[in-house]
Design a protein around this motif. Structure first.
Motif, PDB file in Angstrom:
ATOM      1  N   MET A 228       1.166  17.559   6.847  1.00 32.44           N
ATOM      2  CA  MET A 228       1.452  17.476   8.280  1.00 32.44           C
ATOM      3  C   MET A 228       0.407  16.629   9.003  1.00 32.44           C
ATOM      4  O   MET A 228       0.725  15.796   9.858  1.00 32.44           O
ATOM      5  N   GLU A 229      -0.848  16.802   8.626  1.00 38.26           N
ATOM      6  CA  GLU A 229      -1.933  16.055   9.255  1.00 38.26           C
ATOM      7  C   GLU A 229      -1.800  14.555   9.009  1.00 38.26           C
ATOM      8  O   GLU A 229      -2.072  13.735   9.899  1.00 38.26           O
ATOM      9  N   SER A 230      -1.354  14.179   7.823  1.00 33.23           N
ATOM     10  CA  SER A 230      -1.200  12.758   7.486  1.00 33.23           C
ATOM     11  C   SER A 230      -0.217  12.072   8.428  1.00 33.23           C
ATOM     12  O   SER A 230      -0.474  10.972   8.932  1.00 33.23           O
ATOM     13  N   PHE A 231       0.916  12.728   8.659  1.00 31.28           N
ATOM     14  CA  PHE A 231       1.929  12.121   9.528  1.00 31.28           C
ATOM     15  C   PHE A 231       1.574  12.258  11.013  1.00 31.28           C
ATOM     16  O   PHE A 231       2.022  11.454  11.835  1.00 31.28           O
ATOM     17  N   SER A 232       0.753  13.234  11.344  1.00 34.20           N
ATOM     18  CA  SER A 232       0.341  13.412  12.744  1.00 34.20           C
ATOM     19  C   SER A 232      -0.558  12.270  13.200  1.00 34.20           C
ATOM     20  O   SER A 232      -0.596  11.928  14.388  1.00 34.20           O
ATOM     21  N   ASN A 233      -1.291  11.663  12.255  1.00 42.07           N
ATOM     22  CA  ASN A 233      -2.259  10.630  12.595  1.00 42.07           C
ATOM     23  C   ASN A 233      -1.771   9.221  12.285  1.00 42.07           C
ATOM     24  O   ASN A 233      -2.569   8.288  12.196  1.00 42.07           O
ATOM     25  N   ALA A 234      -0.479   9.053  12.100  1.00 43.39           N
ATOM     26  CA  ALA A 234       0.066   7.733  11.759  1.00 43.39           C
ATOM     27  C   ALA A 234       1.305   7.441  12.589  1.00 43.39           C
ATOM     28  O   ALA A 234       1.952   8.351  13.120  1.00 43.39           O
TER      29      ALA A 234
ATOM     30  N   THR B 210       0.849  -1.186   0.000  1.00 44.40           N
ATOM     31  CA  THR B 210       0.000   0.000   0.000  1.00 44.40           C
ATOM     32  C   THR B 210       0.888   1.241   0.000  1.00 44.40           C
ATOM     33  O   THR B 210       1.727   1.410   0.893  1.00 44.40           O
ATOM     34  N   ILE B 211       0.720   2.081  -0.993  1.00 43.27           N
ATOM     35  CA  ILE B 211       1.507   3.305  -1.115  1.00 43.27           C
ATOM     36  C   ILE B 211       0.590   4.501  -0.901  1.00 43.27           C
ATOM     37  O   ILE B 211      -0.397   4.680  -1.623  1.00 43.27           O
ATOM     38  N   ILE B 212       0.909   5.320   0.095  1.00 46.23           N
ATOM     39  CA  ILE B 212       0.070   6.471   0.430  1.00 46.23           C
ATOM     40  C   ILE B 212       0.897   7.750   0.327  1.00 46.23           C
ATOM     41  O   ILE B 212       1.933   7.893   0.992  1.00 46.23           O
ATOM     42  N   LEU B 213       0.428   8.677  -0.512  1.00 46.06           N
ATOM     43  CA  LEU B 213       1.018  10.009  -0.550  1.00 46.06           C
ATOM     44  C   LEU B 213       0.326  10.880   0.495  1.00 46.06           C
ATOM     45  O   LEU B 213      -0.893  10.801   0.679  1.00 46.06           O
ATOM     46  N   SER B 214       1.112  11.684   1.184  1.00 44.20           N
ATOM     47  CA  SER B 214       0.590  12.462   2.310  1.00 44.20           C
ATOM     48  C   SER B 214      -0.429  13.510   1.892  1.00 44.20           C
ATOM     49  O   SER B 214      -1.236  13.953   2.704  1.00 44.20           O
ATOM     50  N   GLY B 215      -0.393  13.908   0.609  1.00 45.99           N
ATOM     51  CA  GLY B 215      -1.210  15.036   0.200  1.00 45.99           C
ATOM     52  C   GLY B 215      -0.505  16.342   0.547  1.00 45.99           C
ATOM     53  O   GLY B 215       0.536  16.341   1.199  1.00 45.99           O
ATOM     54  N   GLY B 216      -1.084  17.446   0.096  1.00 46.36           N
ATOM     55  CA  GLY B 216      -0.478  18.748   0.355  1.00 46.36           C
ATOM     56  C   GLY B 216      -0.065  19.440  -0.924  1.00 46.36           C
ATOM     57  O   GLY B 216      -0.325  18.964  -2.025  1.00 46.36           O
TER      58      GLY B 216
END
Length: 255
Positions: free
Chosen positions: A158-164, A137-143
């Protein structure tokens, strides 16, 4: 007083530029110009030679053909980065969740994990063009995308990494210094890198010799945050010894 790593590196850079100007010279001439011993010059030139930047033959020191020099230097760095990336990949196991930052070396480590099913979260859009295990599974953080690195940054990233949380995080940096820690030169990526480090399981830092002992603009983490530092044989041993005393496992690869 012993010279610092930065002073030694600065002298070697100046030596290289002077050798390029002179085309061909010797240790005695350089010793007189730089006001250091011939032994120091020989030691510096040996390192530059091992890095494929100059040639030493029968006491003569010379630069390579300019085009050959540029290509050989680029090839040498590409080889070093590939070796660091391959070593970093050995710390990734099946089903791990992995963070990768915008480092070209860090992202390259995924080239050596195509036989593993993993979950990757990254703000490095270059991952789009890479091969991976079909069940990964490959997920780009967005932004927002920032060029030329094609890096994602901003509040969404920032939100993507804050919740993982990761099992393994592989990052590169602009500098690794005993006083300023892990640093980057890109302000837009600093907060995201810091969040990656905070939410990491095992933190793997890949840093070639140019980064060791260097301090860049924005600190993103402490040396004690690092679990494993993967670097090359050209890195300053004294700096590495001090880093190791802080509990960091160091892997110094020969070339």
């Amino acid at each position: 007083m012993k010279r610092s790593n930065e002073e030694v590196q600065a002298r070697r850079n100046q030596l290289l530029e002077r050798i390029k100007e002179l085309k061909i010279t010797d240790a005695k001439t350089l010793s007189q110009e730089f006001a250091v011993s011939e032994m120091t010059i020989r030691r510096d030139c040996t390192v530059l030679s091992e890095m494929n930047q100059i040639k030493i033959s029968f006491g003569k020191i010379e630069i390579q053909n300019a085009e050959m020099y540029d290509q050989d230097n680029a090839d040498s760095m590409a080889h070093i980065k590939a070796r660091l990336a391959k070593e970093a990949a050995t710390f990734i196991s099946d089903h791990d969740t992995v963070f990768i930052n915008t480092s070209s070396t860090a992202i390259q480590s995924l080239s050596y994990t195509t036989d593993k099913t993993i979950n990757v979260l990254t703000n490095n859009t270059k991952i789009i063009h890479m091969n991976h295990h079909p069940q990964s599974t490959i997920i780009l953080s967005g932004g927002e995308i920032r060029y030329p690195k094609e890096a994602l940054f901003g509040d969404i990233a920032m939100e993507s990494f804050s919740n993982a949380r990761s099992d393994v995080t592989i990052i590169g940096c602009s500098g690794l210094d005993l006083k300023t820690g892990i640093s980057t030169s890109v302000i837009h990526e600093a907060r995201i890198n810091t969040k990656m480090i905070e939410n990491s399981g095992k933190l793997i830092l890949v840093a070639d010799y140019r980064k060791i002992g260097k301090s860049s603009n924005f600190t993103i983490g402490n040396i004690t945050d690092i679990d494993v530092l993967i670097t090359d044989i050209y890195s300053d041993k004294k700096v590495l010894d001090e880093i190791e005393k802080l509990g960091v496992q160091i892997i110094q690869l020969p070339f």
